[in-house]
Design an enzyme around this catalytic site. Structure first.
Site, short mmCIF file in Angstrom:
data_model
loop_
_atom_site.label_atom_id
_atom_site.label_comp_id
_atom_site.label_asym_id
_atom_site.label_seq_id
_atom_site.Cartn_x
_atom_site.Cartn_y
_atom_site.Cartn_z
N ASN A 33 27.42 11.69 35.00
CA ASN A 33 26.63 10.59 34.42
C ASN A 33 27.55 9.76 33.52
O ASN A 33 28.63 10.21 33.15
CB ASN A 33 25.41 11.13 33.65
CG ASN A 33 25.81 12.17 32.63
OD1 ASN A 33 26.52 11.90 31.66
ND2 ASN A 33 25.37 13.41 32.85
N GLY A 83 22.44 19.89 38.53
CA GLY A 83 22.99 19.65 39.87
C GLY A 83 24.45 20.05 39.97
O GLY A 83 24.89 21.04 39.37
N ASP A 106 27.07 18.61 38.80
CA ASP A 106 27.76 18.46 37.51
C ASP A 106 27.69 19.77 36.72
O ASP A 106 28.71 20.31 36.25
CB ASP A 106 27.09 17.32 36.73
CG ASP A 106 27.93 16.75 35.61
OD1 ASP A 106 29.08 17.20 35.44
OD2 ASP A 106 27.44 15.86 34.91
P1 ADP Z 1 23.20 12.78 41.15
O1 ADP Z 1 22.72 12.84 39.73
O2 ADP Z 1 24.43 11.90 41.32
O3 ADP Z 1 22.12 12.47 42.11
P2 ADP Z 1 23.06 15.67 41.74
O4 ADP Z 1 24.00 16.70 41.26
O5 ADP Z 1 21.67 15.70 41.25
O6 ADP Z 1 23.78 14.25 41.43
O7 ADP Z 1 23.01 15.70 43.32
C1 ADP Z 1 24.04 15.23 44.17
C2 ADP Z 1 24.14 16.10 45.40
O8 ADP Z 1 24.89 17.28 45.06
C3 ADP Z 1 22.81 16.60 45.95
O9 ADP Z 1 22.84 16.51 47.37
C4 ADP Z 1 22.79 18.08 45.52
O10 ADP Z 1 22.07 18.88 46.44
C5 ADP Z 1 24.26 18.41 45.63
N1 ADP Z 1 24.73 19.62 44.94
C6 ADP Z 1 24.17 20.35 43.95
N2 ADP Z 1 24.95 21.40 43.62
C7 ADP Z 1 26.04 21.34 44.45
C8 ADP Z 1 27.19 22.15 44.64
N3 ADP Z 1 27.41 23.23 43.90
N4 ADP Z 1 28.10 21.77 45.59
C9 ADP Z 1 27.90 20.67 46.35
N5 ADP Z 1 26.84 19.87 46.21
C10 ADP Z 1 25.91 20.21 45.27
#
Ligand code: ADP
Length: 170
Positions: A23, A31, A33
């Site tokens: 962010n 997620g 991050d």
């Molecule tokens: P944003 O806030 O940019 O939407 P998110 O983290 O909520 O970011 O989600 C972005 C993508 O990352 C989603 O498809 C989520 O399922 C995926 N995601 C979550 N955890 C992991 C992980 N450990 N490795 C790869 N992708 C992930």
């Protein structure tokens, strides 16, 4: 084939760098991050706080990888989906800025998550072609980058990227 898709957890990737869907305050979050900061340890947040005062949407910053296998994390800030034309520009900008950081730091391989399609609500069917085309275009003119992997966490995301990818001739 320099561009590849995989299903899995990006924190386990052994590419030189991994991308983070950060962010603009670079404050950490849920997620991908949250997963990156948990696996990489506190060093990553410490470096972010020391070096940067946030990051504009559509851009990216770089830190070390802490305890991760990857040596670097590139923290890219995608847009919160609004449905306006600007979204696409900002999403492409997040990938483009990340790749420019790779070139600058002589990083030859990076794994990306699907930026903005989680909590930020970007429909994955719209985001996948933007993500893949931005990377494909960059690779065409930057031979210093050898490998870009998209590491996608769930079936729906993987399938949406696969559909676009299958139409590519690379
Ligand atoms: P944003 O806030 O940019 O939407 P998110 O983290 O909520 O970011 O989600 C972005 C993508 O990352 C989603 O498809 C989520 O399922 C995926 N995601 C979550 N955890 C992991 C992980 N450990 N490795 C790869 N992708 C992930």
């Amino acid at each position: 084939m320099k561009l590849e898709l995989a299903k899995g957890d990006i924190t386990q990737e052994a590419t030189e760098a991994i991308g983070n869907a950060a962010n603009s305050r670079l404050a950490g979050g849920g997620g991908v991050d949250g997963a990156i900061h948990r696996s990489g340890g506190h060093e990553i947040m410490k470096e972010l706080r020391e070096k940067y005062r946030g990051c504009p949407t559509g851009s990216a910053v770089i830190t070390g990888g802490g305890h991760l296998k990857a040596k670097y994390v590139i923290h890219a800030v995608g847009p919160v989906y609004s449905g306006k034309p600007k979204d696409a520009e900002l999403l492409a900008g997040a990938y483009q800025a990340s790749l420019e950081l790779c070139s600058k730091h002589r990083i030859r391989s990076i794994a990306f998550p699907s930026i903005s399609t989680g909590v930020y609500g970007y429909p994955v069917r719209e985001a996948a072609p933007i993500a893949l085309n931005t990377v494909k275009r960059y690779l065409t003119s930057h031979s210093e980058i050898e490998r870009v992997r998209f590491v996608l966490f769930d079936d729906q995301t993987y399938l949406a990227y696969q559909e676009v990818y299958s139409k590519f001739q690379m």
